[in-house]
Enzyme design. Structure first.
Site, PDB file in Angstrom:
ATOM      1  N   GLY A  10       0.897  -1.300   0.197  1.00  0.00           N
ATOM      2  CA  GLY A  10       0.035   0.156  -0.059  1.00  0.00           C
ATOM      3  C   GLY A  10       0.977   1.271   0.125  1.00  0.00           C
ATOM      4  N   GLY A  11       0.613   1.965  -0.915  1.00  0.00           N
ATOM      5  CA  GLY A  11       1.319   3.385  -1.292  1.00  0.00           C
ATOM      6  C   GLY A  11       0.624   4.477  -0.925  1.00  0.00           C
ATOM      7  N   SER A  32       2.635  -1.623  -4.495  1.00  0.00           N
ATOM      8  CA  SER A  32       1.290  -1.073  -4.590  1.00  0.00           C
ATOM      9  C   SER A  32       0.809  -1.432  -6.023  1.00  0.00           C
ATOM     10  CB  SER A  32       1.228   0.561  -4.642  1.00  0.00           C
ATOM     11  OG  SER A  32       0.164   1.298  -4.965  1.00  0.00           O
ATOM     12  N   LYS A  33      -0.538  -1.704  -6.292  1.00  0.00           N
ATOM     13  CA  LYS A  33      -0.765  -2.108  -7.420  1.00  0.00           C
ATOM     14  C   LYS A  33      -1.173  -0.784  -8.481  1.00  0.00           C
ATOM     15  CE  LYS A  33      -5.937  -2.093  -6.562  1.00  0.00           C
ATOM     16  NZ  LYS A  33      -7.204  -3.436  -6.193  1.00  0.00           N
ATOM     17  N   GLY A  46     -11.395  17.204   2.259  1.00  0.00           N
ATOM     18  CA  GLY A  46     -11.675  18.244   3.126  1.00  0.00           C
ATOM     19  C   GLY A  46     -10.685  18.533   4.212  1.00  0.00           C
ATOM     20  N   GLY A  47      -9.796  17.565   4.847  1.00  0.00           N
ATOM     21  CA  GLY A  47      -8.902  17.950   5.943  1.00  0.00           C
ATOM     22  C   GLY A  47      -8.522  16.770   6.752  1.00  0.00           C
ATOM     23  N   PHE A 117     -16.028  20.826  11.000  1.00  0.00           N
ATOM     24  CA  PHE A 117     -16.400  19.665  10.296  1.00  0.00           C
ATOM     25  C   PHE A 117     -17.412  18.923  11.140  1.00  0.00           C
ATOM     26  CE2 PHE A 117     -14.310  16.857   6.925  1.00  0.00           C
ATOM     27  CZ  PHE A 117     -13.929  17.858   6.143  1.00  0.00           C
ATOM     28  N   GLN A 230     -19.674   3.167   6.454  1.00  0.00           N
ATOM     29  CA  GLN A 230     -19.885   4.673   6.119  1.00  0.00           C
ATOM     30  C   GLN A 230     -20.592   5.113   4.950  1.00  0.00           C
ATOM     31  OE1 GLN A 230     -17.218   8.195   6.908  1.00  0.00           O
ATOM     32  NE2 GLN A 230     -18.482   8.216   8.377  1.00  0.00           N
ATOM     33  N   HIS A 232     -21.699   8.284   2.867  1.00  0.00           N
ATOM     34  CA  HIS A 232     -21.328   9.657   2.991  1.00  0.00           C
ATOM     35  C   HIS A 232     -22.492  10.510   2.337  1.00  0.00           C
ATOM     36  CE1 HIS A 232     -19.348  13.795   2.262  1.00  0.00           C
ATOM     37  NE2 HIS A 232     -18.467  13.069   2.855  1.00  0.00           N
ATOM     38  N   LEU A 242     -17.010  12.085  -4.661  1.00  0.00           N
ATOM     39  CA  LEU A 242     -17.584  12.807  -3.455  1.00  0.00           C
ATOM     40  C   LEU A 242     -17.438  14.186  -3.778  1.00  0.00           C
ATOM     41  CD1 LEU A 242     -17.514  12.365  -0.408  1.00  0.00           C
ATOM     42  CD2 LEU A 242     -15.249  13.264  -0.032  1.00  0.00           C
ATOM     43  N   GLU A 245     -17.258  17.155   2.581  1.00  0.00           N
ATOM     44  CA  GLU A 245     -18.004  17.825   3.815  1.00  0.00           C
ATOM     45  C   GLU A 245     -17.251  19.113   4.149  1.00  0.00           C
ATOM     46  OE1 GLU A 245     -18.531  14.862   7.038  1.00  0.00           O
ATOM     47  OE2 GLU A 245     -17.884  16.429   8.494  1.00  0.00           O
ATOM     48  N   ARG A 276     -21.847  12.326   9.703  1.00  0.00           N
ATOM     49  CA  ARG A 276     -22.488  11.684   8.513  1.00  0.00           C
ATOM     50  C   ARG A 276     -23.674  10.611   8.639  1.00  0.00           C
ATOM     51  NH1 ARG A 276     -16.560  11.021   6.082  1.00  0.00           N
ATOM     52  NH2 ARG A 276     -16.165  13.320   6.010  1.00  0.00           N
ATOM     53  N   HIS A 344     -18.781   5.164   1.512  1.00  0.00           N
ATOM     54  CA  HIS A 344     -17.819   6.128   1.409  1.00  0.00           C
ATOM     55  C   HIS A 344     -16.689   5.468   2.081  1.00  0.00           C
ATOM     56  CE1 HIS A 344     -15.450   9.609   1.437  1.00  0.00           C
ATOM     57  NE2 HIS A 344     -15.494   9.768   2.937  1.00  0.00           N
ATOM     58  N   ARG A 379     -17.547   6.980  11.701  1.00  0.00           N
ATOM     59  CA  ARG A 379     -16.373   7.964  11.897  1.00  0.00           C
ATOM     60  C   ARG A 379     -16.513   9.435  11.377  1.00  0.00           C
ATOM     61  NH1 ARG A 379     -12.975  10.140   7.817  1.00  0.00           N
ATOM     62  NH2 ARG A 379     -14.053   9.180   5.785  1.00  0.00           N
ATOM     63  N   ASN A 383     -11.117  12.503  10.432  1.00  0.00           N
ATOM     64  CA  ASN A 383     -10.301  11.464  11.443  1.00  0.00           C
ATOM     65  C   ASN A 383      -9.614  10.537  10.784  1.00  0.00           C
ATOM     66  OD1 ASN A 383     -10.610  12.567  13.955  1.00  0.00           O
ATOM     67  ND2 ASN A 383     -12.366  11.455  14.549  1.00  0.00           N
ATOM     68  N   LEU A 385      -7.901  10.676   7.671  1.00  0.00           N
ATOM     69  CA  LEU A 385      -6.236  11.066   7.605  1.00  0.00           C
ATOM     70  C   LEU A 385      -5.435  10.874   8.529  1.00  0.00           C
ATOM     71  CD1 LEU A 385      -6.931  13.883   4.931  1.00  0.00           C
ATOM     72  CD2 LEU A 385      -6.765  11.471   4.317  1.00  0.00           C
TER      73      LEU A 385
HETATM   74  C1  LIG Z   1     -13.057  11.006  -2.022  1.00  0.00           C
HETATM   75  C2  LIG Z   1     -12.704  10.630  -0.864  1.00  0.00           C
HETATM   76  C3  LIG Z   1     -12.275  11.713   0.065  1.00  0.00           C
HETATM   77  C4  LIG Z   1     -11.962  11.706   1.199  1.00  0.00           C
HETATM   78  N1  LIG Z   1     -11.603  12.919   1.783  1.00  0.00           N
HETATM   79  C5  LIG Z   1     -11.018  12.768   3.288  1.00  0.00           C
HETATM   80  C6  LIG Z   1     -10.913  13.684   4.259  1.00  0.00           C
HETATM   81  O1  LIG Z   1     -11.158  14.963   3.539  1.00  0.00           O
HETATM   82  N2  LIG Z   1     -10.487  13.704   5.339  1.00  0.00           N
HETATM   83  C7  LIG Z   1     -10.322  12.453   5.904  1.00  0.00           C
HETATM   84  O2  LIG Z   1      -9.890  12.242   6.974  1.00  0.00           O
HETATM   85  N3  LIG Z   1     -10.582  11.273   5.219  1.00  0.00           N
HETATM   86  C8  LIG Z   1     -10.868  11.292   3.938  1.00  0.00           C
HETATM   87  N4  LIG Z   1     -11.317  10.077   3.233  1.00  0.00           N
HETATM   88  C9  LIG Z   1     -10.957   8.936   3.730  1.00  0.00           C
HETATM   89  C10 LIG Z   1      -9.332   8.792   3.619  1.00  0.00           C
HETATM   90  O3  LIG Z   1      -8.897   9.505   2.369  1.00  0.00           O
HETATM   91  C11 LIG Z   1      -8.964   7.335   3.536  1.00  0.00           C
HETATM   92  O4  LIG Z   1      -9.336   6.615   4.622  1.00  0.00           O
HETATM   93  C12 LIG Z   1      -7.427   7.120   3.648  1.00  0.00           C
HETATM   94  O5  LIG Z   1      -6.504   8.185   2.650  1.00  0.00           O
HETATM   95  C13 LIG Z   1      -6.790   5.643   3.393  1.00  0.00           C
HETATM   96  O6  LIG Z   1      -5.605   5.805   3.208  1.00  0.00           O
HETATM   97  P1  LIG Z   1      -4.830   4.197   3.186  1.00  0.00           P
HETATM   98  O7  LIG Z   1      -3.328   4.521   3.285  1.00  0.00           O
HETATM   99  O8  LIG Z   1      -5.300   3.280   4.356  1.00  0.00           O
HETATM  100  O9  LIG Z   1      -5.316   3.783   2.008  1.00  0.00           O
HETATM  101  P2  LIG Z   1      -5.344   4.250   0.185  1.00  0.00           P
HETATM  102  O10 LIG Z   1      -4.719   5.550   0.315  1.00  0.00           O
HETATM  103  O11 LIG Z   1      -6.617   3.612  -0.115  1.00  0.00           O
HETATM  104  O12 LIG Z   1      -4.186   3.110  -0.229  1.00  0.00           O
HETATM  105  C14 LIG Z   1      -4.249   1.869  -0.356  1.00  0.00           C
HETATM  106  C15 LIG Z   1      -2.967   1.251  -1.129  1.00  0.00           C
HETATM  107  O13 LIG Z   1      -2.966  -0.061  -1.132  1.00  0.00           O
HETATM  108  C16 LIG Z   1      -2.752  -0.574  -2.675  1.00  0.00           C
HETATM  109  N5  LIG Z   1      -3.256  -1.946  -2.689  1.00  0.00           N
HETATM  110  C17 LIG Z   1      -4.626  -2.189  -2.286  1.00  0.00           C
HETATM  111  N6  LIG Z   1      -4.871  -3.552  -2.671  1.00  0.00           N
HETATM  112  C18 LIG Z   1      -3.853  -4.056  -3.336  1.00  0.00           C
HETATM  113  C19 LIG Z   1      -3.299  -5.196  -3.502  1.00  0.00           C
HETATM  114  N7  LIG Z   1      -4.053  -6.162  -3.785  1.00  0.00           N
HETATM  115  N8  LIG Z   1      -2.280  -5.124  -4.225  1.00  0.00           N
HETATM  116  C20 LIG Z   1      -1.194  -4.095  -4.188  1.00  0.00           C
HETATM  117  N9  LIG Z   1      -1.425  -2.805  -3.770  1.00  0.00           N
HETATM  118  C21 LIG Z   1      -2.772  -2.961  -3.209  1.00  0.00           C
HETATM  119  C22 LIG Z   1      -3.318   0.738  -3.333  1.00  0.00           C
HETATM  120  O14 LIG Z   1      -2.627   0.373  -4.567  1.00  0.00           O
HETATM  121  C23 LIG Z   1      -2.728   1.897  -2.503  1.00  0.00           C
HETATM  122  O15 LIG Z   1      -1.430   2.211  -2.995  1.00  0.00           O
HETATM  123  C24 LIG Z   1     -11.533  10.429   1.760  1.00  0.00           C
HETATM  124  C25 LIG Z   1     -12.011   9.235   1.068  1.00  0.00           C
HETATM  125  C26 LIG Z   1     -12.451   9.379  -0.204  1.00  0.00           C
HETATM  126  C27 LIG Z   1     -12.676   8.307  -0.854  1.00  0.00           C
END
Ligand SMILES: Cc1cc2nc3c(=O)[nH]c(=O)nc-3n(C[C@H](O)[C@H](O)[C@H](O)COP(=O)(O)OP(=O)(O)OC[C@H]3O[C@@H](n4cnc5c(N)ncnc54)[C@H](O)[C@@H]3O)c2cc1C
Length: 566
Positions: A10-11, A32-33, A46-47, A117, A230, A232, A242, A245, A276, A344, A379, A383, A385
């Site tokens: 995961g990147g 990462s895929k 949003g933040g 928020f 959740q 949204h 999206l 918020e 939400r 969401h 959530r 919270n 990020l």
């Molecule tokens: C549109 C949108 C807006 C949002 N806005 C906010 C906000 O303003 N504030 C807030 O707090 N939260 C927000 N969220 C939620 C928040 O962005 C996410 O929960 C958070 O960024 C997730 O980060 P992560 O590192 O856990 O996963 P991700 O950023 O989803 O990264 C997952 C990684 O895993 C890799 N991966 C997955 N499966 C595989 C596999 N089988 N093989 C290889 N690689 C794989 C992907 O390539 C990716 O690099 C938002 C979410 C969305 C959808």
């Protein structure tokens, strides 16, 4: 076979924050895929929350108040010690990102800007216009690369390698070469993000299959509170992109077909800034009771920003403006935005403690794929990020402690044999007749239809029955081309098996939880029931291949459950 001290899958923000904490001491591989900068974190608008007290209306804020809001928002399902850990760490996490060069928006005095928020008692959401995820992710990516992380982009995770006692690494797939590659590592971290695409209508990126959660489950690691999904309130009509918020945080209104700001009826004190779960349910109720608006793409509610004026919209919500213009041809300066609630965020996920540790030694999880739990049944915006950075960092520290001063001999025989099993599996996948795209569409349909905002017994049972049929059909899954090289259908065929497990765990947890709490709303059990249900759901794969459900008490420290009024 590849070897690393630590392999991170995961990147996104969680994976990169962990990598930054480890690269200086260890040989870290990150897989990462997609390219890390295309992870879903990039889309966060949003933040990110931290009680900095920079906003003149938030001078009295404190991490304790942030913790209380989070616990109340979670409908008391969050573990309170974990929430306290996250909220206490939040300000230093933000300043660390600032020092690493993250360009936050500023107040005139130069301090980091903070906006209101939903569900928050004070304006504590730090932001960078409506591109917060973008700036955070770029900052961490640059840092991780400069510290020497080895990135494998366009590589897939296929399976976790465990000998029952300890995690040995993973089986990966080099998508460009079309090769199965075992990766041996004493410590493995999943930061694979959420499972939004298990639903048909979601704000999540097209890559958000959540397969990491399913892969952990298949390896015998419990998954927690999967029924807590959740929805949204504001997905852009038809596309489900999206609308942040922050649009309501900056003063946007929700109105029905009578032009009424109906949220004042459902949450008199905070109206549009209720959490939400409450806003999404209220919007759906307005639509169901005939007060929604009609559009060829479905029924909707108006999100009205016009009173904010062009200057404010351009300054604080430029991304919202361009999304509306590009995707539905509407300029929010002059017209309300048509929105509808949709899936969401994954509150549930791989069961971990505050250090990202799972029941399997050497295997860790952080970010949206993990469930600590700090979000409980609902959530708060901003919270997540924070969760990715706090627990990405905590997992890095825990992995360091696990590896420090020890030498591990890897079970290369196990990895080699698992690699061969996957070779055969991929060969067989080229032969079946069921197309993965059909199965995904059907799954998404039954999940959005039967496991949505309003749930009841017969619908949840229907979803479980539909999923059982799809699992049976999956046995005959196949792709039209046997090519391994850049074959998206092949990878879809792999991931859908895990998605079906995730979907089943969500529906099963929801069927068993006979109460309403946070985002989990049962029409047939409309009240929260702390006597019987103040507990986490754990779903574990049984030896017979069926899911076993057990429960664990919620940790309460300072806030005994109270009625949740906004
Ligand atoms: C549109 C949108 C807006 C949002 N806005 C906010 C906000 O303003 N504030 C807030 O707090 N939260 C927000 N969220 C939620 C928040 O962005 C996410 O929960 C958070 O960024 C997730 O980060 P992560 O590192 O856990 O996963 P991700 O950023 O989803 O990264 C997952 C990684 O895993 C890799 N991966 C997955 N499966 C595989 C596999 N089988 N093989 C290889 N690689 C794989 C992907 O390539 C990716 O690099 C938002 C979410 C969305 C959808």
């Amino acid at each position: 076979m590849l070897h690393h001290d630590i392999i991170i899958i995961g990147g996104g923000l969680a994976g990169l924050r962990a990598a930054v904490g480890l690269c200086e001491r260890y040989d870290v591989g990150l897989l990462s895929k997609v390219h890390p900068l295309r992870s879903h974190s990039i889309a966060a608008q949003g933040g990110i929350n931290a009680a900095l007290g920079n906003n003149p209306e938030g001078r009295d804020d404190s991490w304790e108040k942030h913790a209380f809001d989070t616990i109340k928002g979670s409908d008391y399902l969050a573990d309170q010690d974990a929430v306290e850990f996250m909220c206490r760490d939040a300000p230093s996490i933000i300043y660390e990102m600032e020092h690493w060069g993250c360009p936050f928006s500023r107040f005139p005095d130069g301090s980091i800007a903070q906006r209101p928020f939903g569900g928050a008692g004070f304006p504590r959401t730090c932001y960078s216009a409506d591109l917060t995820g973008h700036v955070l992710l770029n900052t961490l990516y640059e840092r991780a690369v400069s510290l020497g992380v080895k990135v494998y982009d366009e590589w897939y995770l296929l399976a976790l390698a465990s000998n029952g006692e300890r995690c040995q690494g993973i089986i990966a797939f080099d998508f460009r070469k079309g090769e199965v590659v075992p990766v041996q590592a004493p410590a493995t971290l999943f930061a694979t993000g959420g499972y939004g695409r298990v639903f048909r209508h979601t704000t999540n990126a097209l890559i958000n299959y959540g397969s990491g959660i399913g892969i952990a489950y298949k390896a015998g690691v419990p998954i927690k509170d999967m029924e807590c999904v959740q929805f949204h309130p504001t997905g852009l009509i038809g596309t489900y992109i999206l609308i942040t918020e922050a649009a309501r945080g900056e003063g946007g209104w929700l109105t029905n077909n009578r032009g009424e700001r109906f949220m004042q009826r459902y949450a008199p004190k905070v109206a549009e800034l209720a959490p939400r779960d409450i806003v999404a349910r209220s919007m759906q109720t307005e639509i169901d009771e005939g007060r929604g608006l009609e559009h060829p793409l479905g029924k909707y509610i108006n999100l009205d920003l016009r009173h904010l004026g062009e200057k404010e919209i351009q300054k604080k919500l430029p991304g919202v403006k361009s999304l509306c213009k590009d995707f539905v041809g509407i300029d929010p300066v002059f017209e309300p935005i048509p929105v509808m609630p949709c899936e969401h965020y994954s509150m549930g996920g791989i069961d971990t403690n505050q250090h990202g540790e799972t029941v399997l030694p050497g295997f860790y999880a952080a970010g949206e794929c993990g469930c600590v739990s700090v979000h409980g049944a609902n959530r708060l915006g901003g919270n997540s990020l924070l969760d990715t950075l706090v627990f990405g960092k905590a997992a890095a520290l825990a992995m360091h402690e696990y590896l420090q001063g020890k030498s591990f001999t890897g079970d290369t025989a196990l990895l080699t044999s698992l690699g061969k099993t996957w070779e055969r599996k991929l060969e067989n996948l080229a032969k079946g007749e069921e197309r993965p795209a059909h199965l995904i569409t059907k799954m998404g349909h039954t999940m959005s239809e039967n496991v949505g905002i309003f749930r009841e017994k017969h619908k949840l049972q229907q979803a479980l029955d539909d999923l059982a049929v799809l699992k049976e059909r999956y046995r005959r899954v196949g792709v039209s081309s046997p090519n391994r090289h850049l074959n998206y259908a092949l990878m879809k065929a792999v991931e859908i098996e895990y998605m079906l497990d995730i979907a089943s765990a969500i529906a099963l947890g929801a069927l068993r939880r006979e109460e309403s709490r946070g985002a989990h709303y049962r029409r047939d059990f409309p009240l929260r029931n702390d006597k019987d249900w103040l507990k986490h759901t754990l779903v574990t794969l049984g030896k017979d291949g069926t899911p076993g459900v057990s429960y664990r008490n919620v940790t309460i420290t300072n806030h005994p459950p109270r009625e949740r009024i906004y």
